[in-house]
Scaffold this motif. Structure first.
Motif, PDB file in Angstrom:
ATOM      1  N   GLY A 219       0.848  -1.195   0.000  1.00  0.00           N
ATOM      2  CA  GLY A 219       0.000   0.000   0.000  1.00  0.00           C
ATOM      3  C   GLY A 219       0.874   1.231   0.000  1.00  0.00           C
ATOM      4  O   GLY A 219       1.389   1.650   1.034  1.00  0.00           O
ATOM      5  N   PHE A 220       1.075   1.801  -1.200  1.00  0.00           N
ATOM      6  CA  PHE A 220       1.998   2.939  -1.345  1.00  0.00           C
ATOM      7  C   PHE A 220       1.198   4.237  -1.450  1.00  0.00           C
ATOM      8  O   PHE A 220       1.351   5.020  -2.363  1.00  0.00           O
TER       9      PHE A 220
ATOM     10  N   CYS B 187       4.290  -2.843  -3.109  1.00  0.00           N
ATOM     11  CA  CYS B 187       3.255  -3.240  -4.055  1.00  0.00           C
ATOM     12  C   CYS B 187       1.967  -2.509  -3.712  1.00  0.00           C
ATOM     13  O   CYS B 187       1.734  -2.115  -2.562  1.00  0.00           O
TER      14      CYS B 187
HETATM   15  P1  NAI Z   1      -4.175   5.816   1.424  1.00  0.00           P
HETATM   16  O1  NAI Z   1      -5.537   5.659   0.901  1.00  0.00           O
HETATM   17  O2  NAI Z   1      -3.432   7.058   1.160  1.00  0.00           O
HETATM   18  O3  NAI Z   1      -3.275   4.599   0.875  1.00  0.00           O
HETATM   19  C1  NAI Z   1      -3.693   3.273   0.823  1.00  0.00           C
HETATM   20  C2  NAI Z   1      -2.995   2.608  -0.352  1.00  0.00           C
HETATM   21  O4  NAI Z   1      -3.305   1.231  -0.328  1.00  0.00           O
HETATM   22  C3  NAI Z   1      -3.442   3.156  -1.706  1.00  0.00           C
HETATM   23  O5  NAI Z   1      -2.310   3.492  -2.481  1.00  0.00           O
HETATM   24  C4  NAI Z   1      -4.230   2.007  -2.298  1.00  0.00           C
HETATM   25  O6  NAI Z   1      -4.154   1.951  -3.716  1.00  0.00           O
HETATM   26  C5  NAI Z   1      -3.529   0.820  -1.666  1.00  0.00           C
HETATM   27  N1  NAI Z   1      -4.318  -0.411  -1.657  1.00  0.00           N
HETATM   28  C6  NAI Z   1      -5.640  -0.549  -1.444  1.00  0.00           C
HETATM   29  N2  NAI Z   1      -5.991  -1.850  -1.508  1.00  0.00           N
HETATM   30  C7  NAI Z   1      -4.856  -2.540  -1.772  1.00  0.00           C
HETATM   31  C8  NAI Z   1      -4.574  -3.911  -1.951  1.00  0.00           C
HETATM   32  N3  NAI Z   1      -5.521  -4.821  -1.892  1.00  0.00           N
HETATM   33  N4  NAI Z   1      -3.287  -4.270  -2.216  1.00  0.00           N
HETATM   34  C9  NAI Z   1      -2.313  -3.324  -2.304  1.00  0.00           C
HETATM   35  N5  NAI Z   1      -2.540  -2.006  -2.134  1.00  0.00           N
HETATM   36  C10 NAI Z   1      -3.783  -1.616  -1.868  1.00  0.00           C
HETATM   37  O7  NAI Z   1      -4.257   5.512   2.983  1.00  0.00           O
HETATM   38  P2  NAI Z   1      -3.232   5.955   4.104  1.00  0.00           P
HETATM   39  O8  NAI Z   1      -3.605   7.282   4.637  1.00  0.00           O
HETATM   40  O9  NAI Z   1      -1.853   5.743   3.643  1.00  0.00           O
HETATM   41  O10 NAI Z   1      -3.604   4.908   5.260  1.00  0.00           O
HETATM   42  C11 NAI Z   1      -3.221   3.551   5.179  1.00  0.00           C
HETATM   43  C12 NAI Z   1      -3.801   2.772   6.344  1.00  0.00           C
HETATM   44  O11 NAI Z   1      -3.358   3.310   7.578  1.00  0.00           O
HETATM   45  C13 NAI Z   1      -5.311   2.766   6.418  1.00  0.00           C
HETATM   46  O12 NAI Z   1      -5.732   1.457   6.772  1.00  0.00           O
HETATM   47  C14 NAI Z   1      -5.622   3.663   7.564  1.00  0.00           C
HETATM   48  O13 NAI Z   1      -6.848   3.323   8.147  1.00  0.00           O
HETATM   49  C15 NAI Z   1      -4.451   3.373   8.478  1.00  0.00           C
HETATM   50  N6  NAI Z   1      -4.197   4.409   9.478  1.00  0.00           N
HETATM   51  C16 NAI Z   1      -3.866   4.008  10.748  1.00  0.00           C
HETATM   52  C17 NAI Z   1      -3.617   4.932  11.744  1.00  0.00           C
HETATM   53  C18 NAI Z   1      -3.208   4.503  13.101  1.00  0.00           C
HETATM   54  O14 NAI Z   1      -3.439   5.245  14.063  1.00  0.00           O
HETATM   55  N7  NAI Z   1      -2.602   3.349  13.262  1.00  0.00           N
HETATM   56  C19 NAI Z   1      -3.756   6.375  11.467  1.00  0.00           C
HETATM   57  C20 NAI Z   1      -4.026   6.693  10.088  1.00  0.00           C
HETATM   58  C21 NAI Z   1      -4.267   5.723   9.143  1.00  0.00           C
END
Ligand code: NAI
Length: 410
Positions: free
Chosen positions: A158-159, A180
């Protein structure tokens, strides 16, 4: 229906749950002074009393803006959730009542990336285990299985915002980054995109997942995937709790195949700090367990306060709804001082625009600019026109069948 045109001094802004004070500062700096802040959320009747004449509402994750609470909101114009999630709000009803909801989905990106980077360093040095032992009076001075990050390979699944931010930090530490993503993502720095998860796994020293919680990502990392990771590698999950199969992770740790992990999110998390935390992972000294605080920093709170307040102010001042979670998104230019902006929120059905246009043309009022966006059942049209806000035309617009709300700025 809410009053058509309100001056900033009259717009009542309510900020509940101790929203960071920067939000209030931003409103005041913009000329809003009817602002009411609360450290928590008052209960039931008191809350509904407050909501009944609120125009702009800011909440965090605990205030439930649904059912009776939402029904009490006679004058509500816009909602800001000063957090990431919006589950606490009945988005559909808000939309159908012409109330856009804004949040701050990426304000804590850097906070998560920093924590993950720190965990990678600690895991590669075997610190979690040494730390746990030291707390129990055991001295484990040894360089065995203690490594620098430089030259190691980090795999990122997840980039997106966090994954790519982590890439920058990891490369600065001298790591090689491979990633990826289901989307085609441009590599940053020297990072390298890999075709699939199965292809990525055998190549990494540390795997960190940064995907959203979707049908495709739930249980994405299970026994099969963990087995594909090299012996002695590490796993980090600060994304969502259901992405990793905890039972399989336990087995991989118990067998020694994985040398450690850092987990911030869990399939079941305590409802509050007063509830106990239980997880089969608590038995492992080489696992860093954190209570879903990846994004919880003062800096993130400040970013959230500024981002959400800014979106609310933009909507209130000029009608822009960019990045609203439940509403047609329109990014509007500043209003020309000689014009009046009329915003018409309506049921998205054939003939609406025709009727709106007719209302103006029949009064010989020129429309200088028009913007339209729809989302599902709701349409949002904005017209900059040569007329006064008190012009009868404005009242006529609300008589058009299917009108949800009319607002005027000038
Ligand atoms: P984002 O939407 O910017 O990036 C997610 C990426 O994952 C996208 O590039 C998307 O194309 C990719 N993706 C989606 N399904 C996929 C799959 N099946 N295989 C490969 N790639 C896939 O989201 P962001 O802001 O980077 O957040 C990522 C995660 O972090 C989310 O689950 C979010 O809920 C979590 N998060 C956790 C926090 C915490 O306190 N631990 C705080 C903020 C976010």
């Amino acid at each position: 229906m809410a009053k058509l045109s309100l001056s900033k001094e009259k717009i009542k802004v309510v900020l509940l749950e101790g929203v960071h004070p920067d939000a209030e500062k931003l409103f005041r700096a913009d000329g809003y002074d009817n602002i009411h802040t609360y450290r928590s959320t008052p209960h039931d009747d008191e809350l509904r009393e407050i909501l009944s004449d609120t125009h702009i509402l800011g909440i965090r994750s605990r205030t439930q803006l649904k059912g009776q609470n939402l029904e009490a909101c006679d004058k509500l114009m816009a909602v800001g959730t000063f957090c990431i999630g919006t589950n606490q709000v009945d988005l559909e009803t808000c939309k159908n009542q012409g109330i856009p909801v804004f949040n701050a989905p990426f304000s804590n990106t850097r906070s998560v990336a920093e924590l993950v980077m720190a965990e990678i360093i600690l895991l590669l040095r075997g610190i979690p285990e040494k730390n746990a032992k030291a707390h129990r009076g055991e001295w484990q001075k040894s360089a065995v299985n203690s490594n620098e990050t430089r030259g190691k390979t980090l795999g990122i699944v997840g980039f997106g915002h966090i994954g790519s931010q982590l890439c920058i930090l990891a490369e600065a530490m001298g790591m090689n980054v491979k990633y990826c993503d289901i989307e085609n993502k441009l590599p940053l720095g020297n990072s390298e995109a890999v075709g699939s998860l199965a292809e990525l796994l055998p190549q990494v020293d540390v795997l960190s997942v940064h995907v959203p919680d979707t049908e495709l990502t739930r249980q994405m990392i299970g026994a099969k995937e963990l087995a594909l990771l090299p012996e002695g590698s590490f796993l980090v999950n600060a994304a969502r709790g259901h992405i990793v199969v905890i039972e399989d992770l336990v087995n991989a740790l118990r067998s020694g195949h994985l040398h450690g992990a850092a987990i911030d999110v869990f399939p079941e998390e305590p409802a509050s700090n007063q509830h106990p935390f239980t997880s089969p992972l608590t038995e492992f000294d080489n696992v860093i367990l954190t209570p879903h605080i990846g994004g919880s920093t003062q800096e993130a709170q400040v970013n959230i306060a500024n981002e959400v307040a800014d979106k609310l102010i933009k909507y209130s001042n000029n009608g822009s709804t960019s990045s609203a979670v439940n509403f047609p998104e329109v990014s509007l230019p500043a209003l020309h001082p000689d014009l009046t902006r009329v915003m018409h929120i309506h049921a998205n059905k054939p003939g609406m625009l025709e009727q709106i246009n007719h209302a103006f043309s029949s009064q010989k009022i020129n429309i200088a600019a028009m913007y339209l966006q729809t989302s599902g059942d709701v349409g949002y049209v904005i017209m900059d026109v040569n007329c006064e806000s008190s012009d009868p035309i404005v009242n006529r617009l609300k008589d058009i069948e299917g009108t949800i709300r009319v607002r005027v700025l000038h």
